[in-house]
Design an enzyme around this catalytic site. Structure first.
Site, mmCIF file in Angstrom:
data_model
loop_
_atom_site.group_PDB
_atom_site.id
_atom_site.type_symbol
_atom_site.label_atom_id
_atom_site.label_comp_id
_atom_site.label_asym_id
_atom_site.label_seq_id
_atom_site.Cartn_x
_atom_site.Cartn_y
_atom_site.Cartn_z
ATOM 1 N N HIS A 130 -7.416 6.579 -14.701
ATOM 2 C CA HIS A 130 -7.685 7.943 -14.731
ATOM 3 C C HIS A 130 -8.233 8.326 -16.300
ATOM 4 O O HIS A 130 -9.314 8.944 -16.478
ATOM 5 C CB HIS A 130 -6.956 8.872 -14.316
ATOM 6 C CG HIS A 130 -6.437 8.920 -12.585
ATOM 7 N ND1 HIS A 130 -7.074 8.056 -11.987
ATOM 8 C CD2 HIS A 130 -5.467 9.345 -12.012
ATOM 9 C CE1 HIS A 130 -6.810 8.170 -10.834
ATOM 10 N NE2 HIS A 130 -5.620 8.674 -10.864
ATOM 11 N N ASP A 141 -2.709 5.975 -13.561
ATOM 12 C CA ASP A 141 -2.844 7.016 -14.967
ATOM 13 C C ASP A 141 -4.021 6.063 -16.009
ATOM 14 O O ASP A 141 -4.563 6.946 -16.523
ATOM 15 C CB ASP A 141 -1.655 7.047 -15.649
ATOM 16 C CG ASP A 141 -0.793 8.201 -15.062
ATOM 17 O OD1 ASP A 141 -1.371 8.703 -13.784
ATOM 18 O OD2 ASP A 141 0.083 8.629 -15.556
ATOM 19 N N GLY A 144 -14.495 3.398 -3.506
ATOM 20 C CA GLY A 144 -14.732 3.544 -2.121
ATOM 21 C C GLY A 144 -14.550 4.975 -1.599
ATOM 22 O O GLY A 144 -15.052 5.373 -0.781
ATOM 23 N N GLU A 169 1.547 -0.134 -4.926
ATOM 24 C CA GLU A 169 0.785 1.018 -5.195
ATOM 25 C C GLU A 169 1.718 2.203 -4.933
ATOM 26 O O GLU A 169 2.098 2.679 -3.938
ATOM 27 C CB GLU A 169 -0.443 1.037 -4.214
ATOM 28 C CG GLU A 169 -1.255 2.327 -4.624
ATOM 29 C CD GLU A 169 -2.300 2.760 -3.256
ATOM 30 O OE1 GLU A 169 -3.121 3.781 -3.539
ATOM 31 O OE2 GLU A 169 -2.077 2.563 -2.110
ATOM 32 N N ASP A 203 -10.113 1.678 -3.911
ATOM 33 C CA ASP A 203 -9.947 3.177 -3.898
ATOM 34 C C ASP A 203 -10.916 3.960 -4.860
ATOM 35 O O ASP A 203 -11.353 4.891 -4.212
ATOM 36 C CB ASP A 203 -8.586 3.423 -4.314
ATOM 37 C CG ASP A 203 -7.657 3.395 -3.083
ATOM 38 O OD1 ASP A 203 -8.131 3.562 -1.735
ATOM 39 O OD2 ASP A 203 -6.218 3.121 -3.127
ATOM 40 N N HIS A 231 4.692 5.187 -1.694
ATOM 41 C CA HIS A 231 5.096 6.724 -2.032
ATOM 42 C C HIS A 231 5.439 7.580 -0.574
ATOM 43 O O HIS A 231 6.049 8.315 -0.427
ATOM 44 C CB HIS A 231 4.352 7.566 -2.797
ATOM 45 C CG HIS A 231 2.855 7.413 -2.762
ATOM 46 N ND1 HIS A 231 2.121 6.570 -3.533
ATOM 47 C CD2 HIS A 231 2.186 8.192 -1.798
ATOM 48 C CE1 HIS A 231 0.926 6.591 -2.882
ATOM 49 N NE2 HIS A 231 0.928 7.552 -1.943
ATOM 50 N N ASP A 257 0.785 -1.174 0.112
ATOM 51 C CA ASP A 257 -0.076 -0.006 0.056
ATOM 52 C C ASP A 257 0.990 1.340 0.049
ATOM 53 O O ASP A 257 1.894 1.400 0.744
ATOM 54 C CB ASP A 257 -0.947 0.036 1.101
ATOM 55 C CG ASP A 257 -1.698 1.138 1.355
ATOM 56 O OD1 ASP A 257 -2.744 1.045 0.524
ATOM 57 O OD2 ASP A 257 -1.842 1.924 2.324
#
Length: 581
Positions: free
Chosen positions: A310, A307, A382, A281, A379, A247, A244
């Site tokens: 999206h 990306d 939710g 992720e 994600d 970054h 998870d």
């Protein structure tokens, strides 16, 4: 048996095991560690007290029978008799299915989920990706506020329940991937700071102080996380881990934690003779994450590719708020770019971030299967105010287009549970916090967050209301009825084509060729001899494919193969897969 715990700043540590208390001694060979011997068996309850404080669960607890705040329990992994002979299932060529144990069935247990695995075999997916299983307060939740990173949430079935699930999946030929959270722990039931510097103020994250990966004491914290990760792969025979929000792992050391983790996982794979993998992720759009270590990368095996999501989402829905803004300016072009170059933001300006973002992905060094592609995830559903799926607003035809693009794209495809039959149930944000103050804070925070985007407070579901979770459970009567049955048949056909047509699992990202018309809202791409065409407009589209002979492999609406002029006539809101040559 031997009990041990890392507590470098403690002056005294005691063990309470089955009602008996004894002092631990410092380990002369490992700085900061304490140890002792005590009689114990599988199921024995125990905990540690630091400097005569309260008895707390073991940071490396394998089981929390009474939840995060209770005593730990001894787990003898050797007691379970594994049934399945399992050689493993590698990531290349895979089709993943993201599953939340608590809402996949109304029972919300691993055993109940295991009884529904036959559906996934018929669907044709290769791996089940379980959302986090570590203990968290209460019974129901997403799992991203877990503690006790070596244990399994007891209401789901505990350690034995997970073993039975993995065993059954392997018997059916399905691999199992587990979502793990290393970047933060839940605020409730988190006693790690009592034992040592597991967190540091050197860095800050959206959840507060960062997990200590590079400050004093970080060697043991890294070992703690590594040990947890390897335990899932070794003790539970899980095939891969989804990491998870990597970054948010703040690490300034020369050898990044993720590189250390990928090295350890590859070593365990060699030791066990099973393919094991790590999926990150990440919103960094940094190809070094999935570049092999020998090529100067961190060596993770794959990453989620938001990306692609999206771009596809904006093309399907027309939404262009927030982080969709850059994709919404020319959504068909955005889809085309991700299909051929992986990332949309590869050094381009991101208006959402107010800066340039990402780095180009070199397709000669990074295989296409190292990116996961999807039209929906936990994600992206939710974290909408009402947890609405694409099926809440899109026609079955547009859902078919989304499926075609996801399941024939160069990336490793991933589906979110229920997507395959256009589930009519939402998937909303729900919690079951036992601390009233924390519960109220989460409730207020959720409503405040969406009020800023124009939502009325009363329209945002209460995370603490049991009805919110209940609404999010899949309705297993839907696949038998229309239009769900037709959508399910379409998904099954597309997954089967992915397995049948070698061109659809070709790892060469550069080999994908795309054509599109932004105004007419159609897009077509070529992967080897396979041609895929989608028409997102309501009116029919004439799509030039070229003069080569082609035959239809799958079509959402009836369609004729192109004639001598090479033009494919696609009905509105429909998708076609063809084979040329």
């Amino acid at each position: 048996m031997q009990f041990e715990v890392w507590a470098p700043q403690a002056g005294r540590v005691t063990l309470q095991c089955d009602g008996t208390t004894r002092a631990l001694e410092r380990d002369p060979e490992r700085e900061g560690w304490w140890r002792t011997e005590a009689e114990a068996r599988d199921g024995s309850r125990y905990g540690f007290a630091v400097d005569d404080g309260p008895v707390l669960p073991d940071p490396r607890s394998r089981r929390q029978p009474d939840g995060p705040d209770g005593l730990s329990a001894v787990v003898d992994h050797g007691r379970y008799a594994w049934r399945a002979e399992w050689a493993g299932r590698a990531l290349p060529g895979a089709v993943l299915y993201e599953l939340h144990v608590g809402t996949y069935t109304r029972e919300g247990t691993l055993d109940a989920a295991a009884e529904r695995l036959g559906h996934l075999v018929e669907l044709g997916v290769t791996h089940v990706e379980l959302m986090p299983l570590c203990p968290f307060p209460g019974r129901h939740g997403w799992g991203y506020e877990g503690v006790s990173l070596w244990a399994v949430h007891e209401p789901y079935g505990g350690p034995e329940g997970l073993k039975r699930f993995v065993d059954r999946a392997h018997e059916l030929g399905l691999g199992v991937v587990l979502d793990v959270v290393h970047n933060h722990l839940g605020p409730s039931g988190n006693y790690l700071p009592v034992f040592g510097p597991y967190f540091t103020d050197t860095h800050h994250t959206p959840w507060g102080s960062a997990v200590n990966l590079d400050a004093p004491g970080s060697d043991e914290v890294r070992a703690y996380l590594l040990g947890s990760a390897l335990a899932w792969l070794r003790d539970y025979r899980v095939d891969g881990l989804r990491l998870d929000a990597v970054h948010a792992l703040a690490d300034t050391r020369a050898c990044h934690f993720l590189e250390e983790l990928s090295t350890a996982v590859d070593a365990l794979a060699a030791e066990t003779g099973r393919p094991l993998f790590l999926i990150a992720e990440s919103d960094l759009n940094d190809p070094r994450l999935i570049t092999p270590r020998e090529g100067g990368g961190l060596g993770l095996h794959a990453q989620w590719n938001d990306d692609f999501h999206h771009a596809l989402h904006t093309a399907l829905t027309g939404e262009s708020q927030g982080y969709y803004a850059d994709f919404g300016r020319a959504p068909m072009a955005a889809v085309a770019k991700t299909l051929t170059r992986g990332y949309f933001h590869d050094g381009t300006y991101s208006s959402f971030r107010g800066r340039h973002h990402g780095r180009p992905l070199d397709s000669t060094r990074v295989a296409a299967h190292r990116l996961l592609g999807y039209s929906q995830t936990h994600d992206q559903i939710g974290n909408r105010a009402q947890g609405d799926r694409l099926s809440a607003t899109l026609s079955p035809g547009l859902l078919a287009c989304a499926a075609a693009l996801t399941l024939t794209a160069p990336f490793t495809p991933m589906l979110f549970m229920g997507e395959e039959w256009a589930a009519g149930t939402p998937w909303q944000f729900f919690t079951d916090h036992t601390d009233p103050e924390l519960a109220e804070a989460v409730r207020r925070g959720r409503r405040r967050e969406f009020a800023a985007h124009g939502w009325a407070e009363e329209d945002v579901p209460d995370p603490q209301d049991p009805a919110t979770r209940d609404r999010s459970c899949l309705d297993w009567t839907e696949p038998e009825n229309e239009p769900h049955a037709r959508v399910l048949a379409w998904y099954r056909r597309l997954v089967a084509l992915r397995h049948e047509q070698a061109d659809l699992t070709d790892p060469d990202l550069a080999d994908t060729k795309v054509a599109y018309d932004e105004q007419e809202r159609w897009l077509a791409f070529r992967r080897g001899d396979v041609r895929v065409a989608v028409n997102l407009a309501k009116s029919p589209a004439a799509i030039p494919l070229g003069p080569r002979h082609a035959r239809v492999l799958a079509a959402w609406e009836p369609v004729e193969a192109p004639g001598a002029d090479g033009v494919l006539h696609v009905p509105g809101e429909s998708a076609v897969v063809l084979l040329q040559g």
